[in-house]
Design a protein around this motif. Structure first.
Motif, mmCIF file in Angstrom:
data_model
loop_
_atom_site.group_PDB
_atom_site.id
_atom_site.type_symbol
_atom_site.label_atom_id
_atom_site.label_comp_id
_atom_site.label_asym_id
_atom_site.label_seq_id
_atom_site.Cartn_x
_atom_site.Cartn_y
_atom_site.Cartn_z
ATOM 1 N N LEU B 537 0.803 -1.223 0.000
ATOM 2 C CA LEU B 537 0.000 0.000 0.000
ATOM 3 C C LEU B 537 0.841 1.280 0.000
ATOM 4 O O LEU B 537 0.329 2.356 0.258
ATOM 5 C CB LEU B 537 -0.996 0.032 1.165
ATOM 6 C CG LEU B 537 -2.048 -1.083 1.154
ATOM 7 C CD1 LEU B 537 -3.053 -0.872 2.271
ATOM 8 C CD2 LEU B 537 -2.770 -1.137 -0.187
ATOM 9 N N ARG B 538 2.130 1.140 -0.288
ATOM 10 C CA ARG B 538 2.947 2.361 -0.421
ATOM 11 C C ARG B 538 2.655 2.985 -1.782
ATOM 12 O O ARG B 538 2.528 2.266 -2.776
ATOM 13 C CB ARG B 538 4.435 2.016 -0.330
ATOM 14 C CG ARG B 538 4.894 1.632 1.066
ATOM 15 C CD ARG B 538 6.372 1.294 1.029
ATOM 16 N NE ARG B 538 6.599 0.140 0.152
ATOM 17 C CZ ARG B 538 6.963 -1.069 0.607
ATOM 18 N NH1 ARG B 538 7.136 -1.268 1.881
ATOM 19 N NH2 ARG B 538 7.152 -2.066 -0.250
ATOM 20 N N PRO B 539 2.550 4.332 -1.832
ATOM 21 C CA PRO B 539 2.288 4.972 -3.120
ATOM 22 C C PRO B 539 3.445 4.716 -4.094
ATOM 23 O O PRO B 539 4.603 4.652 -3.685
ATOM 24 C CB PRO B 539 2.214 6.462 -2.772
ATOM 25 C CG PRO B 539 2.014 6.518 -1.306
ATOM 26 C CD PRO B 539 2.630 5.291 -0.729
ATOM 27 N N ILE B 540 3.076 4.509 -5.368
ATOM 28 C CA ILE B 540 4.089 4.310 -6.397
ATOM 29 C C ILE B 540 4.103 5.579 -7.252
ATOM 30 O O ILE B 540 3.053 5.996 -7.740
ATOM 31 C CB ILE B 540 3.737 3.112 -7.306
ATOM 32 C CG1 ILE B 540 3.463 1.859 -6.474
ATOM 33 C CG2 ILE B 540 4.825 2.866 -8.337
ATOM 34 C CD1 ILE B 540 2.943 0.686 -7.297
ATOM 35 N N ALA B 541 5.277 6.151 -7.435
ATOM 36 C CA ALA B 541 5.372 7.348 -8.276
ATOM 37 C C ALA B 541 5.318 6.918 -9.742
ATOM 38 O O ALA B 541 5.871 5.883 -10.115
ATOM 39 C CB ALA B 541 6.669 8.078 -7.978
ATOM 40 N N VAL B 542 4.638 7.714 -10.568
ATOM 41 C CA VAL B 542 4.577 7.425 -12.003
ATOM 42 C C VAL B 542 5.913 7.850 -12.614
ATOM 43 O O VAL B 542 6.367 8.970 -12.384
ATOM 44 C CB VAL B 542 3.427 8.223 -12.661
ATOM 45 C CG1 VAL B 542 3.305 7.849 -14.125
ATOM 46 C CG2 VAL B 542 2.134 7.969 -11.926
ATOM 47 N N PRO B 543 6.559 6.975 -13.378
ATOM 48 C CA PRO B 543 7.838 7.378 -13.973
ATOM 49 C C PRO B 543 7.624 8.525 -14.965
ATOM 50 O O PRO B 543 6.597 8.576 -15.640
ATOM 51 C CB PRO B 543 8.332 6.115 -14.675
ATOM 52 C CG PRO B 543 7.153 5.241 -14.810
ATOM 53 C CD PRO B 543 6.200 5.602 -13.716
ATOM 54 N N SER B 544 8.595 9.435 -15.037
ATOM 55 C CA SER B 544 8.401 10.621 -15.884
ATOM 56 C C SER B 544 8.501 10.274 -17.368
ATOM 57 O O SER B 544 7.956 10.961 -18.212
ATOM 58 C CB SER B 544 9.400 11.714 -15.511
ATOM 59 O OG SER B 544 10.710 11.174 -15.601
ATOM 60 N N ASP B 545 9.219 9.216 -17.694
ATOM 61 C CA ASP B 545 9.162 8.750 -19.078
ATOM 62 C C ASP B 545 9.125 7.227 -19.068
ATOM 63 O O ASP B 545 9.343 6.605 -18.038
ATOM 64 C CB ASP B 545 10.355 9.282 -19.891
ATOM 65 C CG ASP B 545 11.655 8.671 -19.407
ATOM 66 O OD1 ASP B 545 11.716 8.276 -18.213
ATOM 67 O OD2 ASP B 545 12.606 8.569 -20.198
ATOM 68 N N GLY B 546 8.807 6.631 -20.207
ATOM 69 C CA GLY B 546 8.689 5.176 -20.249
ATOM 70 C C GLY B 546 7.402 4.730 -19.572
ATOM 71 O O GLY B 546 6.561 5.547 -19.212
ATOM 72 N N ILE B 547 7.254 3.427 -19.423
ATOM 73 C CA ILE B 547 5.995 2.942 -18.869
ATOM 74 C C ILE B 547 6.227 2.091 -17.624
ATOM 75 O O ILE B 547 7.333 1.603 -17.377
ATOM 76 C CB ILE B 547 5.177 2.101 -19.894
ATOM 77 C CG1 ILE B 547 5.961 0.848 -20.302
ATOM 78 C CG2 ILE B 547 4.802 2.928 -21.097
ATOM 79 C CD1 ILE B 547 5.102 -0.138 -21.052
ATOM 80 N N MET B 548 5.163 1.971 -16.884
ATOM 81 C CA MET B 548 5.167 1.118 -15.705
ATOM 82 C C MET B 548 4.140 0.001 -15.955
ATOM 83 O O MET B 548 3.027 0.272 -16.400
ATOM 84 C CB MET B 548 4.758 1.940 -14.497
ATOM 85 C CG MET B 548 4.814 1.190 -13.205
ATOM 86 S SD MET B 548 4.751 2.333 -11.821
ATOM 87 C CE MET B 548 3.012 2.615 -11.746
ATOM 88 N N LEU B 549 4.548 -1.226 -15.698
ATOM 89 C CA LEU B 549 3.697 -2.385 -15.985
ATOM 90 C C LEU B 549 3.387 -3.171 -14.722
ATOM 91 O O LEU B 549 4.231 -3.317 -13.853
ATOM 92 C CB LEU B 549 4.456 -3.376 -16.883
ATOM 93 C CG LEU B 549 4.680 -3.091 -18.336
ATOM 94 C CD1 LEU B 549 5.398 -4.279 -18.949
ATOM 95 C CD2 LEU B 549 3.337 -2.887 -19.013
ATOM 96 N N SER B 550 2.198 -3.737 -14.684
ATOM 97 C CA SER B 550 1.907 -4.694 -13.608
ATOM 98 C C SER B 550 2.739 -5.952 -13.832
ATOM 99 O O SER B 550 3.032 -6.321 -14.962
ATOM 100 C CB SER B 550 0.445 -5.112 -13.662
ATOM 101 O OG SER B 550 -0.353 -4.055 -13.281
ATOM 102 N N ARG B 551 3.062 -6.588 -12.743
ATOM 103 C CA ARG B 551 3.891 -7.791 -12.850
ATOM 104 C C ARG B 551 3.219 -8.875 -13.697
ATOM 105 O O ARG B 551 3.885 -9.583 -14.446
ATOM 106 C CB ARG B 551 4.196 -8.328 -11.449
ATOM 107 C CG ARG B 551 5.209 -9.449 -11.431
ATOM 108 C CD ARG B 551 5.734 -9.751 -10.037
ATOM 109 N NE ARG B 551 6.376 -8.605 -9.405
ATOM 110 C CZ ARG B 551 7.610 -8.169 -9.696
ATOM 111 N NH1 ARG B 551 8.323 -8.779 -10.623
ATOM 112 N NH2 ARG B 551 8.118 -7.126 -9.077
ATOM 113 N N THR B 552 1.879 -8.967 -13.596
ATOM 114 C CA THR B 552 1.189 -10.026 -14.359
ATOM 115 C C THR B 552 1.383 -9.833 -15.862
ATOM 116 O O THR B 552 1.573 -10.806 -16.591
ATOM 117 C CB THR B 552 -0.313 -10.045 -14.036
ATOM 118 O OG1 THR B 552 -0.795 -8.709 -14.052
ATOM 119 C CG2 THR B 552 -0.589 -10.669 -12.706
ATOM 120 N N ILE B 553 1.326 -8.555 -16.306
ATOM 121 C CA ILE B 553 1.520 -8.305 -17.744
ATOM 122 C C ILE B 553 2.980 -8.554 -18.103
ATOM 123 O O ILE B 553 3.285 -9.185 -19.123
ATOM 124 C CB ILE B 553 1.117 -6.854 -18.109
ATOM 125 C CG1 ILE B 553 -0.349 -6.613 -17.759
ATOM 126 C CG2 ILE B 553 1.382 -6.580 -19.587
ATOM 127 C CD1 ILE B 553 -0.832 -5.210 -18.093
#
Lengths: 237, 788
Positions: B537-553
């Motif tokens: 439940l710790r907040p995740i910062a959105v990366p300023s470039d590139g993408i962030m993926l869920s582990r399942t994907i």
């Protein structure tokens, strides 16, 4: 020894088990007086009513009709609590199958009763009386039948009971060990002046008593006093 | 002539009737949970398969900008393609007088002939539209029910910017809208999403699609593999703006349904199987002790000359009768609950027919397991006793080798009352029996926790999803990207307390030969109304470039942080870009692809635009607020958290609550059975000893203390152990069952531990009371006559 005033008085004791066709009349209109310090033997075949009589005297069973009193205690019509208190304070039991607690040692089996009695002797004294001091730390399963029965006697007398009730105390024992148990019972009767009733179908034991009551079909059919009592060591069967 | 041993079976059953009943109920609870859950799961699978088959659910789906109908023949020519169904499908808006909430939907063309070849409609109510009346439409049953729309009502629909009136003549179910979800909206709501099936003519003329289509359904020819077909379809439709063909696994409704079924599998197969397994084990423990308590009888039969086989068969009959009684109760009750519970599914799973199944193998399996477990226990107990010499077996069992534990003799040397010494020696002197009883009581606790856990899991999911991640009160979607400046306009509306925008774009991610169809969310950094969080439940910062993926994907695409991945955008100018995976997230709310919004805008070669807004609202001003929003241009649809909760409670909530209540109720029944039997058998084994204690003058209370203190010690060990086992099992099941879009966390609230513990303590107290009654009624005289 000269018997004193009656401590047990039973009048018209009748006990019926079951009802209808399966109705069994175990005791029929029995009258009985037992005096302080008296050694009584109740003789009779199986089914004669002797165990029923003893159970009523010991507060384990209630008569269908009639009255039984011990001193100022009315045993008939008493509540379970009153009977428990009566047994706890006044009665010592010895049974054919010893009824020792297997998970307690000899000393603890005796102490079990001492801990709930108001004026007990020490467990060591009780065991000394039955000659088992050397077995105090053993468990019942490590003892012979005769030894177990003597532990049961020690357990019965540790509270200094007013009455000692023994139901076939030698029934499961051979002659030699049976004699040792009888000697222990006689010793308690003599030394502590404990009123003692022994049930047996073994008439050889009768010679030890002050008085012998013969039961048959739920009635006392014969009552005789022994002019000369024999010692436990002299009993044979 | 009736065999005397058979008479003994009947009499034993009768004389032990309370014990028999409690064991039978234990069996019944295990069987009922198993039968109910498995048959319900089968009902769901069966209903889905039947719906897909009867309504001819397509295998392949593809959308495009506009293609001439002449292309259809070329599609049919592709090797591996079966049937091709071209159609027009477009987003629409619906205007209702009774609400200011924007309602979005899809209109889908129906061929002039009536039923389409694929994705047929299952008419629930009303009739098929008359080809001569293009204003007649069918709508999806979920919306019709949620908004109480009747046949004959007219509906104001905005098609391609023009308001048009349609008359509803029927409601229907469709295999492609079992869950009528819209990818962009976080909270799908049947009230705010409608599917309208209208005549080809009406739809084609409204969207300028005469002689053309923009959506196609296809089946695979028997034996054809999808990969080649998908590639061919994409190649053929590329000039027409094809957005990429995809199979069932990427079809939104089916994907969601699959995940739901995976979750149901946990609730319906995995947990009940563990539950039934534990019940069978407990049956084993209880029956084993029950037979051991008949030691004297077995020895006597053996002494009389009965062969071991005969004695074993005698006990086989006794325990089989109990197990069969339990199974029969369990089957009837399980079937009864199955019908009730499957009814609660109907609100959530929209299938034409959903009926509790009861397959014969299930009956046989459940009965065999319980009869088997009971007999395994009985046989081993009979065997142990039969191995002893009859004379030995006729004597009561002495505490084994008590004297060898010299330290045991010193327990409670002087101060502790001897009745507790008896209890302590019994506990320590028979460690295996103590352990089995303790484990038995301990294992009843997870069964209660299994049920309670679902309440906690749902509460947790709601709290996390809608309290901590999606923090807005409402969402609106736009028909097309709007300038991010729309935010200022939204914030200016009275009643809007806070507003943020997002850009949501349908994409296909490609890495090598692997592909995953989903949508990417562009989120402003520092977003307050949507806060991504990791599993702690710790907040995740959105990366300023590139993408962030869920582990399942990431796992499906075999990607790691630092790898590069191809994004094919499925709308607008459809750019194809290489981007870097900046972070793999363990987010708990389904699979997601996230970017910084301006980075996504750059990737799309568009200005600072957005197509979704989320905001916090002042509930007092919501009516005025929604009427303002509805009048704004380019608003497509909406969803409101509070309304969604109400719907959730009616559907998923109701479904899970019923399942969980049933599960914990049966768990409690088993706990009661185990505790009661432990106490009852302890009493049976020790009646002689306890009566002896009563005769020599111990009170009922003092005598009860022996048995009850033994059980209390076992409970003190069993309860914490049971809670730990429960936690461990739930963690194990949850981690093994984590599905793609939904991960059920292994959260158990403290109150659930407390409730489970209290229920077992309650069962213990109830057992103590019956035990105490039995001690009060001990026949002292009878005990003197027999040795045991």
């Amino acid at each position: 020894m000269q018997p004193l005033a009656p401590v047990f008085v039973a009048r018209g004791l009748t006990k019926v088990y079951g009802a209808g066709d399966s109705r069994v009349l175990a005791l029929k209109d029995v009258d009985l007086d037992i005096r302080q310090g008296e050694f009584i033997v109740l003789l009779g075949p199986s089914g004669s009513g002797k165990s029923t009589l003893l159970n009523i005297l010991g507060g384990l069973d209630a008569p269908t009709s009639g009255t039984a009193t011990w001193r100022d205690h009315e045993l008939t019509g008493a509540s379970d609590e009153q009977l428990t208190t009566y047994r706890r304070e006044h009665v010592g039991f010895v049974f054919q199958f010893y009824n020792l607690i297997p998970s307690l040692t000899v000393e603890e089996n005796v102490r079990l009763v001492a801990q709930i009695a108001s004026n007990p002797m020490t467990p060591a004294e009780a065991l000394e009386l039955v000659g088992l001091s050397h077995r105090a730390g053993h468990f019942p399963s490590q003892l012979s039948g005769g030894e177990q029965q003597r532990v049961a006697v020690a357990r019965a007398i540790v509270k200094r009971p007013d009455i000692l009730l023994c139901d076939e105390p030698t029934g499961a024992l051979d002659v030699d060990t049976g004699r040792l148990v009888l000697a222990a019972i006689a010793k308690v009767n003599a030394e502590l002046n404990t009123t003692t009733a022994v049930i047996t179908h073994n008439s050889a034991i009768a010679g030890m008593a002050h008085r012998v009551l013969r039961l048959s079909g739920g009635r006392i059919v014969k009552e005789e006093a022994n002019p000369r009592r024999i010692r436990a060591e002299d009993v044979t069967w | 002539m009736v065999n005397v041993l058979d008479i003994k079976v009947a009499r034993d059953l009768w004389s032990m009737r309370l014990q028999v009943l409690s064991i039978a109920l234990l069996v019944a609870a295990g069987v009922a949970v198993f039968v109910m859950s498995v048959s319900n799961y089968q009902a769901l699978i069966g209903a889905m398969e039947a719906h897909y088959r009867n309504e001819r659910f397509a295998d392949i789906f593809v959308g495009m900008t506009r293609a001439p109908l002449s292309i259809v023949d070329r599609l049919r020519e592709i090797n591996g393609i079966g049937i091709v169904e071209p159609r027009v499908a477009e987003p629409v808006r619906v205007i209702r007088e009774d609400t200011n909430l924007p309602i979005s939907g899809r209109v889908i063309s129906l061929p002039a002939a009536g039923q389409p070849l694929l994705n047929c409609l299952h008419l629930v109510q009303g009739r098929w539209p008359d080809p001569l009346h293009p204003e007649e439409v069918i709508i999806n049953a979920a919306y019709a029910e949620a908004r109480a729309v009747r046949s004959g009502e007219t509906m104001a629909v905005v098609l391609n910017g023009r308001l048009q009136g349609f008359r509803v003549v029927g409601t229907a179910l469709s295999p492609e809208f079992i869950f009528a979800t819209r990818a962009a909206v976080p909270l799908p709501d049947d009230r705010n999403f409608v599917v309208v099936w209208a005549s080809e003519d009406a739809v084609a003329s409204a969207f300028d699609m005469k002689g053309a289509f923009n959506d196609a359904l296809m089946t695979l020819a028997p034996g054809a593999g999808p990969q080649h077909v998908l590639e061919e379809v994409d190649r053929l439709l590329a000039p027409y703006g094809g957005t990429g063909a995809y199979g069932r696994s990427d079809q939104p409704s089916h994907r969601f349904l699959k995940d739901e079924l995976a979750e149901q599998e946990t609730l319906s197969i995995v947990m009940p199987s563990v539950f039934f397994g534990i019940a069978a084990f407990l049956l084993n423990v209880v029956i084993g002790r029950m037979v051991e308590a008949q030691r004297g009888q077995i020895a006597s039969l053996k002494a009389l000359g009965f062969a071991n086989r005969t004695i074993a068969f005698h006990y086989f009959k006794l325990v089989t009768a109990i197990a069969l009684l339990g199974s029969a109760i369990g089957l009837v009750v399980g079937r009864w609950f199955a019908i009730g519970v499957v009814g609660s599914y109907a609100a959530f799973f929209r299938f034409p027919s959903l009926e509790a199944q009861l397959e014969p193998w299930l009956l046989v399996a459940a009965t065999l397991v319980s009869v088997g477990a009971a007999n395994l226990a009985a046989a081993s107990a009979v065997y142990r006793i039969a191995m002893l010499a009859p004379a030995e077996a006729m004597r009561p069992e002495t505490p084994p080798a008590l004297h060898t534990f010299s330290w045991l003799q010193t327990i409670g040397s002087q101060r502790i009352p001897l009745q507790y010494v008896i209890a302590a020696r019994t506990i320590l002197g028979r460690p295996v029996r103590t352990l089995l009883t303790t484990v038995g009581i301990a294992l009843a606790i997870p069964l209660i926790l299994f049920g309670l856990y679902w309440f906690d899991a749902i509460d947790y999911m709601i709290d996390v999803s809608f309290g901590r991640i999606e923090r807005g009160d409402a969402f609106v979607t736009f028909t097309e990207p709007v300038s991010a400046d729309a935010l200022y306009e939204l914030r200016a509306i009275p009643g809007v307390l806070e507003a943020e925008v997002q850009r949501v774009v349908p994409i296909t991610l490609r890495a090598g030969h692997r592909a995953y169809r989903t949508s990417a969310t562009g989120l402003d950094s520092g977003s307050e109304l949507k806060v991504l969080r990791d599993s702690a439940l710790r907040p995740i910062a959105v990366p300023s470039d590139g993408i962030m993926l869920s582990r399942t994907i990431a796992r499906q695409l075999d990607l790691e942080a630092g790898d590069s991945v191809t994004i094919e955008v499925l709308e607008g100018s459809r750019p194809v870009r290489e981007v870097t995976v900046r972070r793999i997230s363990d987010d708990i709310l389904g699979a997601s692809v996230t970017m910084e919004r301006t980075a996504l805008n750059r990737l799309m070669r568009e200005g600072s635009v957005a197509n979704l807004a989320t905001f916090r609202i002042d509930p007092g001003q919501s009516e005025r607020l929604w009427s303002r929003i509805r009048s704004m241009p380019k608003i497509e649809g909406s969803s409101v958290k509070a309304l969604w909760f109400a719907l959730f409670n009616e559907t998923i909530g109701g479904m899970v609550v019923i399942g969980a209540l049933v599960l914990s109720g049966f768990g409690m029944l088993i706990a009661l059975g185990v505790v009661y039997n432990s106490a009852r058998i302890a009493l049976q084994e020790r009646a002689w000893e306890l009566a002896s204690l009563r005769i020599i003058g111990l009170t009922r209370r003092e005598v009860s203390a022996v048995i009850i203190s033994e059980l209390v010690v076992e409970l003190i060990v069993a309860i914490p152990a049971g809670l730990l086992i429960g936690r461990y099992l739930i963690e194990l099941i949850a981690s093994a069952r984590a599905s793609e879009s939904f991960q059920i966390p292994a959260v158990i609230d403290r109150s659930s531990y407390a409730i489970a513990a209290l229920l077992v303590i309650g069962a213990a107290i109830a057992s103590f009371i019956t035990i105490r009654r039995r001690i009060d009624r001990l026949d002292l005289v009878a005990v003197l006559k027999t040795r045991d």
